[in-house]
Enzyme design. Sequence first.
Site, PDB file in Angstrom:
ATOM      1  N   ASP A   1      -6.982   4.621  -4.440  1.00 63.96           N
ATOM      2  CA  ASP A   1      -7.647   4.472  -3.137  1.00 63.96           C
ATOM      3  C   ASP A   1      -8.247   5.858  -2.868  1.00 63.96           C
ATOM      4  O   ASP A   1      -8.469   6.631  -3.828  1.00 63.96           O
ATOM      5  CB  ASP A   1      -6.644   4.043  -2.046  1.00 63.96           C
TER       6      ASP A   1
ATOM      7  N   LYS B   1       0.862  -1.191   0.000  1.00 67.78           N
ATOM      8  CA  LYS B   1       0.000   0.000   0.000  1.00 67.78           C
ATOM      9  C   LYS B   1       0.892   1.232   0.000  1.00 67.78           C
ATOM     10  O   LYS B   1       2.050   1.158   0.414  1.00 67.78           O
ATOM     11  CB  LYS B   1      -0.877   0.007   1.261  1.00 67.78           C
TER      12      LYS B   1
HETATM   13  P1  NDP Z   1     -12.863   8.139  -2.660  1.00 64.88           P
HETATM   14  O1  NDP Z   1     -11.767   9.110  -2.471  1.00 64.88           O
HETATM   15  O2  NDP Z   1     -13.400   7.910  -4.015  1.00 64.88           O
HETATM   16  O3  NDP Z   1     -14.081   8.481  -1.712  1.00 64.88           O
HETATM   17  C1  NDP Z   1     -13.922   8.542  -0.328  1.00 64.88           C
HETATM   18  C2  NDP Z   1     -15.247   8.941   0.295  1.00 64.88           C
HETATM   19  O4  NDP Z   1     -15.159   8.819   1.707  1.00 64.88           O
HETATM   20  C3  NDP Z   1     -15.593  10.400   0.012  1.00 64.88           C
HETATM   21  O5  NDP Z   1     -16.972  10.542   0.025  1.00 64.88           O
HETATM   22  C4  NDP Z   1     -14.943  11.110   1.200  1.00 64.88           C
HETATM   23  O6  NDP Z   1     -15.511  12.364   1.492  1.00 64.88           O
HETATM   24  C5  NDP Z   1     -15.225  10.125   2.316  1.00 64.88           C
HETATM   25  N1  NDP Z   1     -14.182  10.245   3.336  1.00 64.88           N
HETATM   26  C6  NDP Z   1     -12.847  10.101   3.167  1.00 64.88           C
HETATM   27  N2  NDP Z   1     -12.193  10.324   4.310  1.00 64.88           N
HETATM   28  C7  NDP Z   1     -13.142  10.634   5.218  1.00 64.88           C
HETATM   29  C8  NDP Z   1     -13.110  10.974   6.582  1.00 64.88           C
HETATM   30  N3  NDP Z   1     -11.948  11.034   7.254  1.00 64.88           N
HETATM   31  N4  NDP Z   1     -14.297  11.199   7.203  1.00 64.88           N
HETATM   32  C9  NDP Z   1     -15.468  11.116   6.531  1.00 64.88           C
HETATM   33  N5  NDP Z   1     -15.558  10.813   5.227  1.00 64.88           N
HETATM   34  C10 NDP Z   1     -14.419  10.567   4.587  1.00 64.88           C
HETATM   35  O7  NDP Z   1     -12.303   6.762  -2.034  1.00 64.88           O
HETATM   36  P2  NDP Z   1     -12.814   5.289  -2.297  1.00 64.88           P
HETATM   37  O8  NDP Z   1     -14.278   5.254  -2.483  1.00 64.88           O
HETATM   38  O9  NDP Z   1     -11.924   4.690  -3.305  1.00 64.88           O
HETATM   39  O10 NDP Z   1     -12.428   4.601  -0.904  1.00 64.88           O
HETATM   40  C11 NDP Z   1     -13.329   4.538   0.207  1.00 64.88           C
HETATM   41  C12 NDP Z   1     -12.895   3.422   1.139  1.00 64.88           C
HETATM   42  O11 NDP Z   1     -12.896   2.173   0.443  1.00 64.88           O
HETATM   43  C13 NDP Z   1     -11.487   3.556   1.729  1.00 64.88           C
HETATM   44  O12 NDP Z   1     -11.469   2.998   3.019  1.00 64.88           O
HETATM   45  C14 NDP Z   1     -10.656   2.679   0.804  1.00 64.88           C
HETATM   46  O13 NDP Z   1      -9.465   2.232   1.416  1.00 64.88           O
HETATM   47  C15 NDP Z   1     -11.624   1.544   0.554  1.00 64.88           C
HETATM   48  N6  NDP Z   1     -11.379   0.733  -0.632  1.00 64.88           N
HETATM   49  C16 NDP Z   1     -11.323   1.309  -1.877  1.00 64.88           C
HETATM   50  C17 NDP Z   1     -11.106   0.512  -2.988  1.00 64.88           C
HETATM   51  C18 NDP Z   1     -11.150   1.071  -4.372  1.00 64.88           C
HETATM   52  O14 NDP Z   1     -11.112   0.264  -5.306  1.00 64.88           O
HETATM   53  N7  NDP Z   1     -11.264   2.351  -4.580  1.00 64.88           N
HETATM   54  C19 NDP Z   1     -10.864  -0.935  -2.848  1.00 64.88           C
HETATM   55  C20 NDP Z   1     -11.036  -1.430  -1.514  1.00 64.88           C
HETATM   56  C21 NDP Z   1     -11.259  -0.621  -0.456  1.00 64.88           C
HETATM   57  P3  NDP Z   1     -14.780  13.717   1.013  1.00 64.88           P
HETATM   58  O15 NDP Z   1     -14.988  13.768  -0.450  1.00 64.88           O
HETATM   59  O16 NDP Z   1     -15.449  14.782   1.777  1.00 64.88           O
HETATM   60  O17 NDP Z   1     -13.331  13.543   1.398  1.00 64.88           O
END
Ligand code: NDP
Length: 444
Positions: free
Chosen positions: A165, A125
């Site tokens: 991510d 990662k």
């Molecule tokens: P994105 O950046 O596309 O979206 C993240 C979302 O979560 C946004 O809505 C963001 O809001 C919100 N968010 C992020 N940090 C915080 C926080 N500290 N408090 C509240 N809301 C938060 O990321 P992903 O959708 O790709 O990833 C989301 C999760 O899924 C993570 O845990 C990631 O590790 C996991 N994941 C992702 C994969 C992938 O293929 N993308 C695969 C497997 C797991 P805002 O826009 O306001 O920051």
Amino acid sequence: MSYTKQVMEQVIKRNSGEPEFHQAVLEVLDSLEPVFEKNPQYVNAGILERIVEPERQIIFRVPWVDDQGKVQVNRGFRVQFNSAIGPYKGGLRFHPSVNVGIIKFLGFEQIFKNSLTGLPIGGGKGGSDFDPKGKSDGEIMRFCQSFMTELSKHIGADTDVPAGDIGVGGREIGYLFGQYKKLRNMFEAGVITGKGLTYGGSLVRTQATGYGLVYFMEEAIKAKGKSFDGATVVISGSGNVAIYAAEKAQQLGSTVVALSDSSGYIYDKNGINLDTVKQIKEVERKRISEYVKIHPSAEFFNSCDGIWSIPCDIALPSATQNELDGEAAKKLVANGCYAVGEGANMPATPDAHKVFLENNVIFAPGKAANAGGVATSALEMSQNSMRLSWTFDEVDARLKDIMINIYHNASAAAKEYGFEGNLIVGSNIAGFIKVADTMLAHGI
Ligand code: NDP
């Protein structure tokens, strides 16, 4: 003191100030106690002591120039955790909260997740404390180029394959790949995944984590005679995972009533309009609160954890780590929620796990339920190696198969070791055994 407790003590001592990493290791070690009782060969070979120590950790300076001509400096990370079963594989996170402990927790989880997919990929990662919010396209490009200038020395299609991510989507992957190509003077498509479709990306990769999460949950709830059809679903986040989990849940006949971002959540009792959300979050890169301007019957609440007090049948936390605690879990249970699937990595705290297990809520941990993203990344690598592209339906069918298999493998492992129905224990054991056996075969 038990063997796993001794190893845990050593982890805490050696990695001080990294609570997320401790939390991720503790969860796995707790599950593995019965495995060591049955398999002393793992203890003799020091598999556990080795698996909790990354093979390599790289921390580097990322200097870049902002639109005002001022030099900014961020910190870059890549943790190459375990390459027993394949090249290191895992995403890059760009978020101000990123530090080495967070990258290590994610890299550690990735070992077991990647093993569960059944595909030949090791765990890694990376990321940076860079905050993409409010940055111009030019700033994002210059940051990505500087980040890749150092990262390129440590990755390769057969060595280490990053992906996206939090904060790293198609735009960032494009800039990262473009810089890698320039530095290496070769088109090495398999060096990164989540690429655009015009340069080696795979159909379904964008949707994969969210769709995969719903495929996993569909199989898990089917075992209890339930289905997504007619269910009310609450999903946190509104990024890549949340949006496509919502899309698949809707396709299966559910009503998705809530989504969120870091500023709060929206509640639309008639069902969220995903076209609006995609326009706001993917195209305009604005806040989720914009939604209520277009759909005045919906409501916006400027808190994140309030989302778990909305009554629902199924909850899919898909934003970030530790976003659902014990109190939130109690509210979900009191409101009749019967299944929780982690779209994010480690969104539910240990207290929340306890509440779900005590109340017979079907609980799917992220390392199993969100493995569809990395699995489809591995399918992207396969297509790159073969220099061909599969159709959407072909990739989607493979993804669904993989998710169904992960559910059954985790379920079977839980049963075999006396924890029937506990998918946390089952996923940890099923993911661990394949890596441990390979480490045994490879020697130290
Ligand atoms: P994105 O950046 O596309 O979206 C993240 C979302 O979560 C946004 O809505 C963001 O809001 C919100 N968010 C992020 N940090 C915080 C926080 N500290 N408090 C509240 N809301 C938060 O990321 P992903 O959708 O790709 O990833 C989301 C999760 O899924 C993570 O845990 C990631 O590790 C996991 N994941 C992702 C994969 C992938 O293929 N993308 C695969 C497997 C797991 P805002 O826009 O306001 O920051």
